[in-house]
Design a protein around this motif. Structure first.
Motif, PDB file in Angstrom:
ATOM      1  N   VAL A 360       0.835  -1.197   0.000  1.00  0.00           N
ATOM      2  CA  VAL A 360       0.000   0.000   0.000  1.00  0.00           C
ATOM      3  C   VAL A 360       0.874   1.253   0.000  1.00  0.00           C
ATOM      4  O   VAL A 360       0.588   2.237  -0.690  1.00  0.00           O
ATOM      5  CB  VAL A 360      -0.947  -0.012   1.216  1.00  0.00           C
ATOM      6  CG1 VAL A 360      -1.633   1.342   1.379  1.00  0.00           C
ATOM      7  CG2 VAL A 360      -2.001  -1.097   1.056  1.00  0.00           C
ATOM      8  N   THR A 361       1.955   1.227   0.778  1.00  0.00           N
ATOM      9  CA  THR A 361       2.871   2.371   0.797  1.00  0.00           C
ATOM     10  C   THR A 361       3.504   2.592  -0.566  1.00  0.00           C
ATOM     11  O   THR A 361       3.651   3.733  -1.024  1.00  0.00           O
ATOM     12  CB  THR A 361       3.971   2.152   1.850  1.00  0.00           C
ATOM     13  OG1 THR A 361       3.363   1.946   3.137  1.00  0.00           O
ATOM     14  CG2 THR A 361       4.905   3.342   1.913  1.00  0.00           C
ATOM     15  N   GLU A 362       3.872   1.506  -1.234  1.00  0.00           N
ATOM     16  CA  GLU A 362       4.448   1.633  -2.574  1.00  0.00           C
ATOM     17  C   GLU A 362       3.450   2.274  -3.541  1.00  0.00           C
ATOM     18  O   GLU A 362       3.815   3.142  -4.335  1.00  0.00           O
ATOM     19  CB  GLU A 362       4.861   0.254  -3.084  1.00  0.00           C
ATOM     20  CG  GLU A 362       5.512   0.285  -4.457  1.00  0.00           C
ATOM     21  CD  GLU A 362       6.009  -1.081  -4.877  1.00  0.00           C
ATOM     22  OE1 GLU A 362       6.116  -1.315  -6.091  1.00  0.00           O
ATOM     23  OE2 GLU A 362       6.301  -1.911  -3.991  1.00  0.00           O
ATOM     24  N   SER A 363       2.182   1.867  -3.458  1.00  0.00           N
ATOM     25  CA  SER A 363       1.160   2.462  -4.317  1.00  0.00           C
ATOM     26  C   SER A 363       0.945   3.931  -3.987  1.00  0.00           C
ATOM     27  O   SER A 363       0.797   4.773  -4.882  1.00  0.00           O
ATOM     28  CB  SER A 363      -0.145   1.683  -4.161  1.00  0.00           C
ATOM     29  OG  SER A 363      -1.164   2.250  -4.945  1.00  0.00           O
ATOM     30  N   LEU A 364       0.952   4.268  -2.691  1.00  0.00           N
ATOM     31  CA  LEU A 364       0.785   5.666  -2.293  1.00  0.00           C
ATOM     32  C   LEU A 364       1.956   6.524  -2.763  1.00  0.00           C
ATOM     33  O   LEU A 364       1.760   7.657  -3.228  1.00  0.00           O
ATOM     34  CB  LEU A 364       0.634   5.761  -0.776  1.00  0.00           C
ATOM     35  CG  LEU A 364      -0.693   5.259  -0.193  1.00  0.00           C
ATOM     36  CD1 LEU A 364      -0.638   5.292   1.329  1.00  0.00           C
ATOM     37  CD2 LEU A 364      -1.852   6.092  -0.696  1.00  0.00           C
ATOM     38  N   LEU A 365       3.167   6.014  -2.636  1.00  0.00           N
ATOM     39  CA  LEU A 365       4.331   6.769  -3.107  1.00  0.00           C
ATOM     40  C   LEU A 365       4.268   6.993  -4.610  1.00  0.00           C
ATOM     41  O   LEU A 365       4.580   8.081  -5.110  1.00  0.00           O
ATOM     42  CB  LEU A 365       5.620   6.021  -2.738  1.00  0.00           C
ATOM     43  CG  LEU A 365       5.996   6.012  -1.254  1.00  0.00           C
ATOM     44  CD1 LEU A 365       7.233   5.143  -1.038  1.00  0.00           C
ATOM     45  CD2 LEU A 365       6.270   7.424  -0.761  1.00  0.00           C
ATOM     46  N   LEU A 366       3.847   5.967  -5.340  1.00  0.00           N
ATOM     47  CA  LEU A 366       3.746   6.087  -6.787  1.00  0.00           C
ATOM     48  C   LEU A 366       2.717   7.148  -7.167  1.00  0.00           C
ATOM     49  O   LEU A 366       2.963   7.996  -8.041  1.00  0.00           O
ATOM     50  CB  LEU A 366       3.354   4.730  -7.384  1.00  0.00           C
ATOM     51  CG  LEU A 366       3.451   4.569  -8.905  1.00  0.00           C
ATOM     52  CD1 LEU A 366       4.871   4.799  -9.367  1.00  0.00           C
ATOM     53  CD2 LEU A 366       2.987   3.174  -9.301  1.00  0.00           C
ATOM     54  N   SER A 367       1.568   7.132  -6.505  1.00  0.00           N
ATOM     55  CA  SER A 367       0.533   8.119  -6.794  1.00  0.00           C
ATOM     56  C   SER A 367       0.947   9.512  -6.340  1.00  0.00           C
ATOM     57  O   SER A 367       0.648  10.504  -7.013  1.00  0.00           O
ATOM     58  CB  SER A 367      -0.770   7.721  -6.102  1.00  0.00           C
ATOM     59  OG  SER A 367      -1.221   6.475  -6.566  1.00  0.00           O
ATOM     60  N   LEU A 368       1.648   9.595  -5.202  1.00  0.00           N
ATOM     61  CA  LEU A 368       2.087  10.899  -4.702  1.00  0.00           C
ATOM     62  C   LEU A 368       3.088  11.539  -5.646  1.00  0.00           C
ATOM     63  O   LEU A 368       3.021  12.747  -5.917  1.00  0.00           O
ATOM     64  CB  LEU A 368       2.691  10.739  -3.303  1.00  0.00           C
ATOM     65  CG  LEU A 368       3.175  12.030  -2.628  1.00  0.00           C
ATOM     66  CD1 LEU A 368       2.023  12.999  -2.439  1.00  0.00           C
ATOM     67  CD2 LEU A 368       3.834  11.717  -1.288  1.00  0.00           C
ATOM     68  N   ILE A 369       3.999  10.751  -6.167  1.00  0.00           N
ATOM     69  CA  ILE A 369       4.973  11.287  -7.130  1.00  0.00           C
ATOM     70  C   ILE A 369       4.245  11.813  -8.360  1.00  0.00           C
ATOM     71  O   ILE A 369       4.527  12.905  -8.868  1.00  0.00           O
ATOM     72  CB  ILE A 369       5.998  10.205  -7.507  1.00  0.00           C
ATOM     73  CG1 ILE A 369       6.879   9.872  -6.298  1.00  0.00           C
ATOM     74  CG2 ILE A 369       6.863  10.665  -8.678  1.00  0.00           C
ATOM     75  CD1 ILE A 369       7.799   8.697  -6.526  1.00  0.00           C
TER      76      ILE A 369
END
Length: 434
Positions: A360-369
Motif C-alpha cells: 500500500v505504501t508503494e502504491s501511495l508513493l507512486l501516486s504521490l509522485i
C-alpha cells in the motif's frame, strides 16, 4: 517429595537379593514441581515510518521505468485538472480586473419595441432629461445615422462589412471607458467637421490605421483622426465609424435621436437609478425603453465559460481515473513478479500486516509522485497560457490540494487489492512460484 522402592540383586552381603528393598527419596521445590515449563514466543519487529517508506520505495527503485510510466498517467490527469481550473481562474481574474478598471456602474439605455412589435425610438431630449437625475455622474450617447463607411468611393454600395456610422459627442469615450490607440478623439472643434474616429474592428476591416487617411462616408470624404482600442463595455463601438453630432446632422441627414445612451451613476445608487431611467428617458412611453447593464453581460459570459470549465474538469477526472487504473495494474504485476521476495520475507517472520503495509505504501508513493509532478506541470501550463494572454496567473490552493488528495485516494484504492493478495501468499507457495 516422592518415595519409591526397587529390588536390587546387589544389595549387600548376607541379604537376600529378592527381599532387599532400596528406598529412593527425592525432594523438589513445590513451585517447580507444579509449574509447566515456560515457552519463549517470538514477536515480529515493529516497522517505523522510515522503514515503511524505505520498503515501499524498494519497488520503485528496482523498476524505475515502470514506475515513471505509471506516475506519468497520474500526472497527466492532475495536470489537466489543475490547468483547467488555473486557466479558468486566471481568466476570471482578468475579467474582474477589467471590470474594476472600467467600472460596473455603467447602464445602457436603448429603444425597445413598440406595442405592435415595431422598432421604438428615444426622444431627442432624453439625454438632457437623464442628466438631471441626481445620482447620475456621466451621460453620453450615440446615434445611428443610417450611413455606411467605405475604403473609397469605388467600393460597391452593398459591401458594408457590417460597419455602422454613429454620431457621437466628445463625452462618449470617458463614459464607456474607451481609449485611443492612435491619433486623437473628437473634440468641440473636430465634431463640427468631416472627421472620423474608427473603432478597433472597423479599422481592421477597412485596413485603415494612419491618421489623415480619407474614407468615404455617406457620399462624402471624411478624414481619419484616430483609432480606438477595443471597448469591452460597448462592443457596438468597435465596429463603427464615429463622427461628430453636428456634422452628422448637416451632412449625413441624421435626425438627432440617440440610439444608445450610456449612463454612469454612483455605485451605491445604481439600482435606484436603473429603476427610474425608463420613465426619465421616455416619460410618454417608458415601456418602450430597454435598460441593460454591460457588466452583467460579461458576468453571463463568465458563467458560460464556467460551464465549459466543468466539462473540462470532468475530462481531467477521467484522465486521473485512467491513471489510477494504471497504478493498480502496475501493483498487481509487481505482486506477481515479486512472489519470491514476499515468500522470503514471510519465512523470515514478516507478518501479513507488514506485507500489506509495504505494498500500500508503494502504491501511495507512486501516486504521490505522480500527483506532485502533475501539480507542477499544471501550474506551469497555467502560467505559460496566462502570460501569453497577458492575464494574471491564478492557481487556486484548493485545486492543488484536491489534486494531491485525489491521487492519494486513488493510490490507496489501487494498491489495496494487490496488497491483500500479497499478504495472503503462503511462504512455501511464494518461494516456489519463481
Amino acid at each position: 517429595m516422592t518415595d519409591g522402592t526397587t529390588n536390587s540383586p546387589r544389595a549387600g552381603r548376607g541379604s537376600d537379593p529378592e527381599t532387599v528393598q532400596i528406598r529412593v527419596v527425592t525432594t523438589a521445590h513445590p513451585a517447580t514441581a507444579t509449574a509447566p515449563p515456560r515457552r519463549s514466543r517470538l514477536r515480529a519487529a515493529r516497522l517505523g515510518p522510515a522503514d515503511v517508506v524505505r520498503l515501499g520505495g524498494t519497488g520503485l527503485r528496482t523498476r524505475p521505468l515502470r514506475a515513471f510510466l505509471s506516475a506519468l498517467g497520474i500526472a497527466i490527469g492532475v495536470a489537466a485538472m489543475i490547468a483547467v481550473v488555473g486557466i479558468s481562474g486566471s481568466g476570471q481574474a482578468e475579467v474582474d480586473r477589467r471590470l474594476d478598471a472600467l467600472g460596473t456602474n455603467l447602464l445602457r439605455v436603448a429603444p425597445g419595441q413598440t406595442a405592435d412589435g415595431g422598432k421604438a425610438s428615444l426622444p431627442p431630449e432624453s439625454v438632457a432629461m437623464i442628466r438631471r437625475v441626481p445620482p447620475v455622474r456621466q451621460v453620453a450617447a450615440t446615434g445611428a445615422t443610417g450611413a455606411h463607411v467605405y475604403r473609397n468611393e469605388h467600393i460597391a454600395v452593398g459591401r458594408t462589412s457590417s460597419l455602422a456610422v454613429l454620431a457621437a459627442g466628445s463625452d462618449l469615450l470617458p463614459a464607456v471607458g474607451g481609449h485611443v490607440r492612435t491619433g486623437r478623439w473628437l473634440d468641440s472643434t473636430t465634431e463640427k467637421y468631416p472627421a472620423v474616429v474608427l473603432g478597433a474592428t472597423a479599422a481592421q476591416r477597412l485596413d485603415v490605421y494612419t491618421p489623415g487617411t480619407r474614407v468615404w462616408i455617406g457620399g462624402h470624404w471624411f478624414s481619419l483622426i484616430g483609432v480606438l482600442d477595443p471597448v469591452p463595455l460597448a462592443p457596438e463601438v468597435d465596429g463603427a465609424a464615429l463622427v461628430g453630432w453636428p456634422v452628422a446632422r448637416s451632412q449625413l441627414r441624421f435626425d438627432g435621436r440617440p440610439s444608445t445612451v450610456y449612463v454612469r451613476a454612483e455605485d451605491s445608487r445604481i439600482a435606484s437609478v436603473r429603476a427610474v431611467l425608463a420613465a426619465t428617458a421616455s416619460p410618454e412611453k417608458p415601456g418602450e425603453v430597454a435598460i441593460s447593464r454591460p457588466s452583467d453581460a460579461l458576468a453571463a459570459r463568465e458563467a458560460t465559460e464556467s460551464t465549459l470549465t466543468g466539462l473540462l474538469l470532468g475530462l481531467g477526472g477521467v484522465a486521473l481515473l485512467v491513471g489510477g487504473v494504471g497504478v493498480g495494474n502496475t501493483m498487481v504485476i509487481s505482486v506477481l513478479e515479486r512472489r519470491p521476495e514476499i515468500g522470503l520475507r514471510r519465512a523470515l517472520g514478516a507478518t501479513k500486516g507488514q506485507i500489506r503495509t509495504q505494498f500500500v505504501t508503494e502504491s501511495l508513493l507512486l501516486s504521490l509522485i505522480g500527483g506532485l509532478g502533475g501539480t507542477v506541470l499544471g501550474t506551469l501550463i497555467t502560467a505559460a497560457y496566462a502570460l501569453s494572454r497577458g492575464w494574471p496567473t491564478v492557481v487556486p490552493v484548493w485545486a492543488t490540494a484536491a489534486g494531491v488528495a485525489s491521487t492519494l485516494v486513488i493510490g490507496m484504492i489501487a494498491g489495496l487489492y494487490p496488497a491483500v493478495r500479497a499478504s495472503r501468499l503462503a511462504p512455501t507457495v511464494a518461494l516456489a512460484g519463481t
